[in-house]
Design an enzyme around this catalytic site. Structure first.
Site, mmCIF file in Angstrom:
data_model
loop_
_atom_site.group_PDB
_atom_site.id
_atom_site.type_symbol
_atom_site.label_atom_id
_atom_site.label_comp_id
_atom_site.label_asym_id
_atom_site.label_seq_id
_atom_site.Cartn_x
_atom_site.Cartn_y
_atom_site.Cartn_z
ATOM 1 N N LYS A 54 0.842 -1.209 0.000
ATOM 2 C CA LYS A 54 0.000 0.000 0.000
ATOM 3 C C LYS A 54 0.872 1.251 0.000
ATOM 4 O O LYS A 54 0.591 2.215 -0.722
ATOM 5 C CB LYS A 54 -0.944 -0.025 1.215
ATOM 6 C CG LYS A 54 -2.048 -1.071 1.074
ATOM 7 C CD LYS A 54 -2.808 -1.320 2.362
ATOM 8 C CE LYS A 54 -3.810 -2.460 2.187
ATOM 9 N NZ LYS A 54 -4.502 -2.844 3.417
ATOM 10 N N GLN A 98 -4.477 -1.714 9.715
ATOM 11 C CA GLN A 98 -4.410 -3.024 9.074
ATOM 12 C C GLN A 98 -5.021 -4.097 9.979
ATOM 13 O O GLN A 98 -4.644 -4.224 11.143
ATOM 14 C CB GLN A 98 -2.939 -3.355 8.750
ATOM 15 C CG GLN A 98 -2.751 -4.623 7.946
ATOM 16 C CD GLN A 98 -3.361 -4.549 6.544
ATOM 17 O OE1 GLN A 98 -3.256 -3.542 5.866
ATOM 18 N NE2 GLN A 98 -4.014 -5.620 6.127
ATOM 19 N N ASP A 121 -10.928 2.977 4.527
ATOM 20 C CA ASP A 121 -11.247 1.553 4.393
ATOM 21 C C ASP A 121 -12.760 1.334 4.357
ATOM 22 O O ASP A 121 -13.226 0.262 4.002
ATOM 23 C CB ASP A 121 -10.645 0.750 5.561
ATOM 24 C CG ASP A 121 -9.338 0.066 5.163
ATOM 25 O OD1 ASP A 121 -9.120 -0.136 3.948
ATOM 26 O OD2 ASP A 121 -8.538 -0.255 6.060
#
Ligand code: NDP
Length: 294
Positions: A54, A98, A121
């Site tokens: 990422k 994450q 997200d």
């Protein structure tokens, strides 16, 4: 092979090119670029790899990435402090924590603490809630589901009026992708581990989204001829001929399914690259809102 391959790698590269052009234009106009903070807790190898990918993708398109590598034994309160600090940092437009987090961390509280405006997200309960309601637009849509819809759109697949079957009902993939298909006026069936007569249900689908995490479960004879198949699954299977001793396969028996489907995504190289491209797009969208460019 009768099915047309949906090349997620190529589509994602095109999208990254579009994002880079927009980032350059933003910089020229405002002197600012989007910023993404990636919070990694612990030392899981797969999580480290995802975060590294990422960050690299951010660099490629001109998005600034802020890395936070935190110890596995960090307390709930200390992790919340990091999230709050990032919420208040004006150069950060997107925060990703994450997953999975260590067991002692309450991930619901952590995800709920991320500012709604920076929830790239798309996992904040309010964003998921809005996604589930008619005529309520969430600020962000989760990346993998958004990537599935982009693949359909950019491959010229009509969604409206079609029968879509989603295999899986997780908060990360199955449920949100089903909601997105519903917003786009598909008739949606959501299947899960308790669904009866799964092959029969799948046979009714014009569009199949497979997100179960079971290697090559979906068989060719489950598919309606000409159906579009989006395979989200990523499963490692033993392969002594491969350098690492394993290879990655999807939830669909690709080799047989491609003889029946009209269009199909490969694994790897289908949905995977789209997930990161959509994270970059969500971060760009957030920065555009901040600087009045949306
Ligand atoms: P989860 O394990 O959270 O959810 C799996 C879903 O599949 C559940 O709803 C489960 O049902 C259902 N399921 C499990 N077994 C069966 C079965 N035999 N028949 C029917 N349904 C079944 O997985 P995720 O949604 O997080 O991920 C799904 C897959 O997608 C994984 O392979 C994952 O690695 C991959 N993935 C890929 C991404 C990408 O970028 N390409 C991103 C995220 C995930 P129930 O709810 O009843 O338990």
């Amino acid at each position: 092979m009768s099915a047309k391959l949906i090349d997620g790698k190529a589509i994602a590269a095109t999208i990254r090119g579009e994002i880079k052009a927009e980032v350059d234009a933003m910089k020229a106009k405002t002197g600012k670029v989007p910023g993404l903070a990636a919070v990694l807790v612990g030392e899981r190898k797969d999580s480290q790899t995802y975060v590294r990918m990422k960050k690299r993708a951010c660099e490629e398109v001109g998005i600034t990435s802020f890395g936070y590598d935190l110890p596995a034994d960090i307390s709930q309160e200390d992790l919340l402090d990091v999230v709050r600090e990032l919420n208040n940092n004006p150069d950060v437009h997107g925060i990703l924590v994450q997953l999975p987090l260590p067991d002692h961390i309450d991930d619901e509280e952590i995800l709920g603490a991320i500012s709604l405006e920076k929830d790239v997200d798309g996992f904040h309960p309010l964003n998921i809630g809005r996604l589930s309601m008619k005529r309520r637009d969430p600020l962000f849509v989760p990346c993998t589901p958004r990537g599935c819809i982009e693949l359909l759109d950019r491959s010229g697949v009509t969604i409206e009026g079609k029968n879509a079957v989603v295999l899986g009902r997780s908060n990360i993939v199955g449920l949100p992708v089903a909601m997105l298909l519903l917003h786009r006026n598909a008739t949606v069936t959501i299947c899960h581990s308790r669904t009866q007569n799964l092959p029969e249900v799948v046979r009714g689908a014009d569009i199949v989204i497979a997100a179960v995490g079971r290697a090559q479960m979906v068989q060719a004879d489950w598919l309606k001829p000409g159906a579009t198949v989006i395979d989200v699954g990523v499963n490692a299977v033993d392969d002594p001929t491969a350098k690492k001793g394993y290879r990655l396969v999807g939830d669909v028996d690709f080799d047989a399914a491609k003889e029946v489907a009209g269009m199909i995504t490969p694994v790897p190289g289908g949905v995977g690259p789209m997930t990161i491209a959509m994270l970059l797009k969500n971060t760009l969208d957030s920065a555009k809102r901040t600087y009045g460019l949306a």
